[in-house]
Structure formats: structure tokens, C-alpha cells
Design a protein around this motif. Sequence first.
Motif, PDB file in Angstrom:
ATOM      1  N   ALA A 296      53.986  68.424  57.906  1.00 35.02           N
ATOM      2  CA  ALA A 296      52.883  68.997  58.170  1.00 35.02           C
ATOM      3  C   ALA A 296      51.669  68.096  58.064  1.00 35.02           C
ATOM      4  O   ALA A 296      50.889  68.037  58.685  1.00 35.02           O
ATOM      5  CB  ALA A 296      52.763  70.190  57.556  1.00 35.02           C
TER       6      ALA A 296
ATOM      7  N   ARG B 262      50.883  66.295  61.126  1.00 39.64           N
ATOM      8  CA  ARG B 262      50.483  66.882  62.416  1.00 39.64           C
ATOM      9  C   ARG B 262      49.286  67.889  62.128  1.00 39.64           C
ATOM     10  O   ARG B 262      49.175  69.255  61.751  1.00 39.64           O
ATOM     11  CB  ARG B 262      51.579  68.037  62.640  1.00 39.64           C
ATOM     12  CG  ARG B 262      52.959  67.320  63.119  1.00 39.64           C
ATOM     13  CD  ARG B 262      53.985  68.286  63.524  1.00 39.64           C
ATOM     14  NE  ARG B 262      54.688  69.024  62.144  1.00 39.64           N
ATOM     15  CZ  ARG B 262      54.409  70.079  61.899  1.00 39.64           C
ATOM     16  NH1 ARG B 262      53.592  71.008  62.620  1.00 39.64           N
ATOM     17  NH2 ARG B 262      55.079  70.515  60.809  1.00 39.64           N
ATOM     18  N   GLU B 263      48.048  67.263  61.983  1.00 41.26           N
ATOM     19  CA  GLU B 263      46.722  67.770  61.852  1.00 41.26           C
ATOM     20  C   GLU B 263      46.592  69.052  62.633  1.00 41.26           C
ATOM     21  O   GLU B 263      45.854  69.912  62.189  1.00 41.26           O
ATOM     22  CB  GLU B 263      45.687  67.000  61.727  1.00 41.26           C
ATOM     23  CG  GLU B 263      45.804  65.634  60.770  1.00 41.26           C
ATOM     24  CD  GLU B 263      46.532  64.400  61.404  1.00 41.26           C
ATOM     25  OE1 GLU B 263      47.325  64.581  62.236  1.00 41.26           O
ATOM     26  OE2 GLU B 263      46.192  63.290  60.773  1.00 41.26           O
ATOM     27  N   SER B 264      47.104  68.957  63.803  1.00 46.34           N
ATOM     28  CA  SER B 264      46.812  69.899  64.945  1.00 46.34           C
ATOM     29  C   SER B 264      47.605  71.321  64.191  1.00 46.34           C
ATOM     30  O   SER B 264      47.386  72.673  64.932  1.00 46.34           O
ATOM     31  CB  SER B 264      47.413  69.894  66.100  1.00 46.34           C
ATOM     32  OG  SER B 264      48.754  69.622  66.022  1.00 46.34           O
ATOM     33  N   GLY B 265      48.505  71.338  63.629  1.00 46.94           N
ATOM     34  CA  GLY B 265      49.405  72.223  63.121  1.00 46.94           C
ATOM     35  C   GLY B 265      50.403  72.675  64.441  1.00 46.94           C
ATOM     36  O   GLY B 265      51.323  73.710  64.096  1.00 46.94           O
TER      37      GLY B 265
ATOM     38  N   ASP C 284      46.841  63.858  66.268  1.00 43.99           N
ATOM     39  CA  ASP C 284      47.731  63.917  65.305  1.00 43.99           C
ATOM     40  C   ASP C 284      48.200  62.633  65.092  1.00 43.99           C
ATOM     41  O   ASP C 284      48.191  61.794  66.101  1.00 43.99           O
ATOM     42  CB  ASP C 284      48.932  64.735  65.663  1.00 43.99           C
ATOM     43  CG  ASP C 284      48.741  66.483  65.532  1.00 43.99           C
ATOM     44  OD1 ASP C 284      47.737  66.561  65.138  1.00 43.99           O
ATOM     45  OD2 ASP C 284      49.634  67.023  65.944  1.00 43.99           O
TER      46      ASP C 284
ATOM     47  N   GLU D 287      57.900  70.431  64.465  1.00 42.96           N
ATOM     48  CA  GLU D 287      57.789  70.938  63.071  1.00 42.96           C
ATOM     49  C   GLU D 287      59.031  70.670  62.466  1.00 42.96           C
ATOM     50  O   GLU D 287      58.751  70.303  61.066  1.00 42.96           O
ATOM     51  CB  GLU D 287      57.651  72.403  63.055  1.00 42.96           C
ATOM     52  CG  GLU D 287      57.590  73.080  61.775  1.00 42.96           C
ATOM     53  CD  GLU D 287      57.570  74.661  61.877  1.00 42.96           C
ATOM     54  OE1 GLU D 287      56.732  75.177  61.049  1.00 42.96           O
ATOM     55  OE2 GLU D 287      58.021  75.314  62.874  1.00 42.96           O
TER      56      GLU D 287
ATOM     57  N   THR E  10      53.694  73.337  66.141  1.00 39.87           N
ATOM     58  CA  THR E  10      54.972  73.471  65.712  1.00 39.87           C
ATOM     59  C   THR E  10      56.053  73.091  67.039  1.00 39.87           C
ATOM     60  O   THR E  10      57.054  72.364  66.518  1.00 39.87           O
ATOM     61  CB  THR E  10      55.476  74.732  65.340  1.00 39.87           C
ATOM     62  OG1 THR E  10      55.085  75.653  66.255  1.00 39.87           O
ATOM     63  CG2 THR E  10      54.609  75.304  64.087  1.00 39.87           C
TER      64      THR E  10
END
Length: 901
Positions: free
Chosen positions: A656, A659-662, A683, A651, A664
Motif C-alpha cells: 500500500a 500505491r498512493e492512489s489506493g 503511484d 493490491e 486495488t
Amino acid sequence: MAASLRADQWRHLNASARAWADARPDAAAKHRARCQEQLDEVLRIEHCWAYPGERLLGALREALDQGDAASFARYAQKISAAILSGDYRRDEQVWSLDDELDRTTLDALPPDIGGLADKPYFEVLVVTPSDPAQWARSKDEMRRMRRPEDQFHYAAVHAGSFEDAALAMMVNTDLQAVVLIDGFGFASRHDVPDLKAFIARHIHVDPDELRPGTLALTLAATIKGYRPELDLYLLSDRAPEALAGSDEAAPLRRVFHHVEEPMEIHLSILDGIKDRYETPYFDNLKKYALRPIGTFHALPIARGKSIFGSNWIRDMGHFYGTNILFAESSATTGGLDSLLEPTGNIKKAQEAVARAFGAKRAYLGTNGTSTSNKIVVQAVCKPGDIVIVDRNCHKSHHYGFVLSGAQPYYVEAFPLTQYSMYGAVPLRTIKQALIDCAAAGNLSRVKVIDMTNCTFDGHMYNPRRVMEECLAIKPDLIFLWDEAWFGFARFNPLHRRRTAMGAAAALTQRYRSRAYREEYDAWKAKLGDRDPADASLIDERGLPDPDKVRIRVYQTNSTHKSMSAFRQGSMMLVWDEDFHQVEGPFEEAFFAHTSTSPNLQLIASLDLARRQMELEGYALTLKMTDLALKIRRAVNTHPLISKYFTVATPEDMIPAEYRESGLTDYGPPNASWAESAEAWDLDEFALDPTRLTLICGAAGFDGTQFKGLLAERFDIQINKTSRNSVLVQTNINNTHSDAALLIKALADLSREIESRLSQEGSIGHQVFADRVKSLMTDVPDLPNFSRFHDAFREDPNSASNEGHMRPAFFMAYDEDNCEYVKLASDEVDKRLRDGPDMVSANFVIPYPPGFPIMVPGQVITADTIAFMRKLDVKEIHGYHAAQGIKLIKPSTLGSRRATSM
């Protein structure tokens, strides 16, 4: 990671067993229950390993059932110690029930049992439909086939289903071969639903879609995709002649008829290991060193006579020993072979490297990856070709453009200003460069996409996605992936999905499939008449034309940076479907940059590094990754250390939008391992967990200062620094003791800061806060590449920004073409405000951040000057404060422009 968890579980069970054995009678029941609970947990996946085997596990269970705490503790200690130390690989006694080998075991062994300690050990997975009650007998029969002349020894572990075999293949790092016996089923016999889910996350096979009789071949393909180094053998009652020639049998090393002589299988297994174990060059070098050779060539150090007979440098011989001197020569005869024209052992070594790293061809480099990069650039580029390249790439690429005459089109990585570093180049930026070149009519000149994967700080591209979307715009692009820090990545499935060679193999297979052609046809119909280089399609997921696309991929890796090779050991890996077009130029470039007197020990170490990684790279890379995750967790969750030191998370290091997956951070409690693996698949960028950016600015240390402190006081060596961080990278050399040393150092320093601050008043606290603020908040903005001066552009009005760097570079060789301005002078500000343009005459590379903030021919802008004025580093290549910034004179630029029109 499962192997590490397993060792921890056995260690905990051993501790509980000792506690039960030492417990008072009134507490024994509680300790026994604890042992039962832990043993149940251990046994959930213990069937995946050959050791400790049915006899020891049976004795352990029996001792527990009978309440025999002393025996249970003895067996638990014996097994735990053997697993932790690896003694089961070299000592038959640890396989027995008692301290002395039992009679049954002795009868099963050949007379040379003592020699096993010197023989490498491995395990063979046997996947069979036979009754588990017969497995112990089968193992004993395999042990009886051992012969004194066998170079290796192994133990068998059995699985009765596809799922059990898949699990064993993933968690057992001792496995080197798999024997598949036709007729086994899909579902596991073990009641472990969460492990079934674990397998399903990694192995995408739907049992309902399998054709009858294809389960063994499907398992073979699955294993080869996950652990390509393993040798696979099939025993089938089907006609082996027809089966062996089918495409489905391609992953198999050999097919046997079900009733084949068992000794043939045994010998085949050993022969497969021998193929990987052989190091053609190193093996011959050892033989060469034993021969009584008279040397009449230009290498006095060979054979060591000038050293051991010396009155003054005899200590050199004592320090290095005899072998390194006996194994030196400048000859290419006697089987030593020539690195420039390999026909013997070096050629065989290169073929083994290509096999191990999943490449079509491989070349060994002895001048480091700096030279390997220049070789590849010079081989695939000619003057006037455009290379879309990360401006922050290693300086060897920039010098390669100077040598080749290729024109760099610099693209920018996303900035991480808070750490004074850059990340990686977004795919959209790369595609925009291609679109701009198409708009300028220059797309045909774009030859190469040149990116660093992974970056120094651990940013990993998604090479499959990058290559696919770029090939949709121009299907014959060449890709150079500088994987200097990433050579190890081939050898575990998590990292492999982010490698150049892994992507090349996957895309080659994908574009040849009928399913892809149908996918492409649907996309093409949706696209209509629009050109894939249309600017309106920049955010579309493009697909290459399967009839035009060519997979042309080059990867360089610094073997010495992540594997067991001597300094400067490098490899060039090639997957180029049109290599015949560049084979001649490649050889010329190789000749141009490779010494005619390469270091023989270095070549041998590359041979050995390949051997090690092909035989134990899976275990070593998983271990180093696990260690890095433990360090990350230990630092970031420590109540005191984390006040002053933190390890940057994905993160922190990846914006962000990439990082399509979210996701962290890696692993629980931040994300499940399934989610982490999915993020690596999907990602745009992922962060290599083995590269830890340790933020030290909150402790009041800049990166250079902290690096020196770690080295001088704690004997901890690291490499890269930034304004407020240092880079800690785990590798296959690291141990838990190394990790403990680092954590102890951070804890000691944190306690010292706490103690110092507790004794200081408000002024001391303010001084510390101001220091932290200057490091963590008042950081200079990072300068982007501006542009090449019009004198070095073919079309100054073009939307693309490529430029002729080579003439600018050599123009600076003539001092009459150059001038100097002091960085802090008013002249700089006046030129920025009123002109004429200041144009760099050379590369200027501060360390950190370690990339060129100026290149020859670049117009220097205000943000670059502001960044330089804020720099407080000691090492800046290409800049001397006493002279100032070296510029190309405006008059020279004017005459250059006039002559170029």
C-alpha cells in the motif's frame, strides 16, 4: 479498448436484429425497441471511423424507422461481419448498400479495384470547419484520387471540432494520418457529455487559455503527445512559409496553403506511410535473394545447394523453404551492409528504430538482451565506478560488472514472500544508497542507476520520478533501464508514461522550460544551504539544477519477447546528451560482444518488427491489454475457478505504501478508468496488466508442476513460475481463442478438483489442505543481499556496500583458491555460528525465483542457507548438490586482504 467495445456492440446489435427479423408479430415491437436502444448506443461514437460510412448507416436507420426488420438485419449483419473480420480494409463490396457494388460507388473507383485486397488499408482523419453536409462529397473526391500505382489505400473520416478529433484519435486504431484544416472549433457538436469527460481525462487542454488562431497547432501537439506515430498535415490560409518554421509547427510533417492542389496532399499522405512502411534491410534482403549469385565465402548453407542437392538433409530445405536459404550470406557487400560498421541499409534501419521508439540513437542486437545489457554496462562503466543496481536484476547485468570492473552497490526490492518473488526497488532505497555514497565520499564514483522496468512479474517503475529525484542528488547520473519485457510499451499512451524513453523526452522538455526554472528556484530557496544529498532530505521531492542536469538514459529491450522478431532480436535505445563521451567505448563494447557473422534473418526481423509497431502497434498493444483484463476478470469472478485459481491484483503485488492512489485493481467495479490512469501517473509502482500472476497453489499445484501440466495436457505454453504461481503474459500474438483455451483449462481442472474432493473422505481433504498450506503459507523467507567480504571492499567501514566482484569472480578460476561444503552438513551450521565467514566463489541462481541469491565475494548468511535448504526446484545455476556450495578459502581471503591494504 474502444475498438473492442465497438466490435462487441455491433455483434450484440446483429444478434438483436436477427431476433427482431425472426420474432412473432406480437413480440416484434419489443425487439424493435431493443434494436433502437442498441443502435443509439453504437452511434454515439461511430462517427470516429470511416467504415461503415454515411450511406450504410443511413440505410440502417431508415430500415429501423420504417420497421423493415429484414433489411435492418441484413445491414446489421453486413456491417458487424465486416468490422469483426476486417473485410472493409480489402473488399469494396462491404462498403456498398447491396450485395453488388452500386453504380455510384463504381464510378468513384479506379479501374483496378480488385487490387485493393493486396494493398494495406488505413484511415485519414480530416479535421475541418466545413459543413458536415459536404463531408460525403469530400470523401468521394478523396477516393477518386486513388491510382493503380498507389502502394496503399485509405478512407477518410471527418471531425468538426477539437474534441471530436481527439476522441477519434484515441479510439480509431486504423488512423495513420491527420489533416488539420484551420478554422475548426473546440467543442463537439455531438451531445455526449460523458465522452467529453473521457476526453478531458486524457487530453489536458483548457480552451479558455488558448491563444486565437492556435487551436490547430494545439491539436497537433496533443495528437503527437498521445500517438506520436501519426503523420500530421496542416492546411492554413496563413502564410505557410512563416508558420512552417515556427516551433509550434514542429509536430507537423508538412504545411499546405489552404488552396493547395488536393493531389499533393494525397501524395504526401501516401509518402508519409511509405516512410514508416519501408524496411531498408528487409527490402534489400528480398532483392538479394532473387539474384543469381555464386558464393565463394564461408557459408555453405547460402543459396541452399548443399541442402537441396543432398541425399541426407534435403528435408531441411523442404521444412524451411527456399527463401531463408537464398537470403543467407556472410558478405556485407551488395547492399547487405555490416552490423559492426553500418553505412547503408542497417544504418537506415537503426535510424528508423530510433524514430519509432522515441530515442536519439538505436543499435540492433542479435545475441539477445543479455548481450545488450553487457554492451551498455561495459560502455558506460570503467573499473572502480559504482553502479547502484537491483540485486534481483537479470544475470547479464552481474556478468557485465565482472567484465567492466564496475563495483555493484546492491539494493533490495520489496519482497513478495507469499509468492516467493521480489517486486521492485523503492525510490527511497535508491536515494538512500546515493546518500550513503555521499556520506562515504564516494558520490563522484557513482556512475549508473541500473533497474529492471518492468520486472518479470510486471512491476513498473515511475521512471520520471526516479530519475528526477536521483538527478537532484547527482545531476550527471546515467540510467540503464532493462526493459527486456517492455519493448511494446512505447506504442500506447498508457504504458508509454512508464518507459525510459518516454521519461527522457518528458524530462528534457521539462528542464528546458521557464516554468521549471521558476519551480526549481522556489525549491532551492526553500532548501537553503542544505546539500540535496543530506540524509534529512531523503523524503523530500528533490529537483535537479536545470543548469547542471544531463539526461543520460539507456534502454534495452528484447524485441523478440514482445514484438514480431526472431529469437535473440534485441535493441539498445539511447537518449544521452553526453553520448560523445562514451561513443568510442560503446563501439568497442559493441565490437567485443557482437558476432562478425550476425544472422541476416534476425536483423531483417528487427526491421520488420519496427515497421509493424510503428504502423499498428497502437492497435495491437491496446488489444493485448484488453485481452489481459478480460482474462483477469474471467478468472477472478468465476464462481468455481476462483476457488482454486486467482490472478494477483495490484493490491496483492504492490504494498500500500507504494500505491498512493489506493487503487486495488484495474477497471470497474474496482476503479474507474480515469482513476486507473491517474494511478499510473502518480503511484510509485504500477502493475503491467498484460502480465498475469496466476496463483495455482490453492489448487495444490506448485508453479513448475502446473507449468508442465498446462503444456502436456492443454497445449498451453508459459514461461516463468514461482513456488505457487505461474506467469501468464498476453502479447500481440494472442487472440480471444487463446484466452478461451486458458479459461477452459482452468475450469476443467477446477471441476476435476471438486469431483475428486467430493469422493474423498476426511483424510483426502486433509492431504489436500496440507499440500495447499505448504505452498501458500509455509513459504521460505526470501534472502536479502548480505554484504561483500571485507577483502573485496575498499573501505569496510563505509556505510555504502559496493564491492569488487571482478577479483572474486576470477579468483574462483583457480581451484586451489576454493573449497566446497555440503548444504545439509553440520560444517555449514558451524561456520555460520563460529566462523570463518563463508564467501561465495560464484553466482548461484535458482529457477525460480531466477535471481542470484549468491554472487562472487558475498558473505553467505543464515537466511540464504535457510532459503536454499527449503528450495524444491530442479534448476539451480552455479550449484551442484554432489559437490556442495563453492566457497573462496579463508586463507585466500586473508592473503587478498593483506595484499589489498
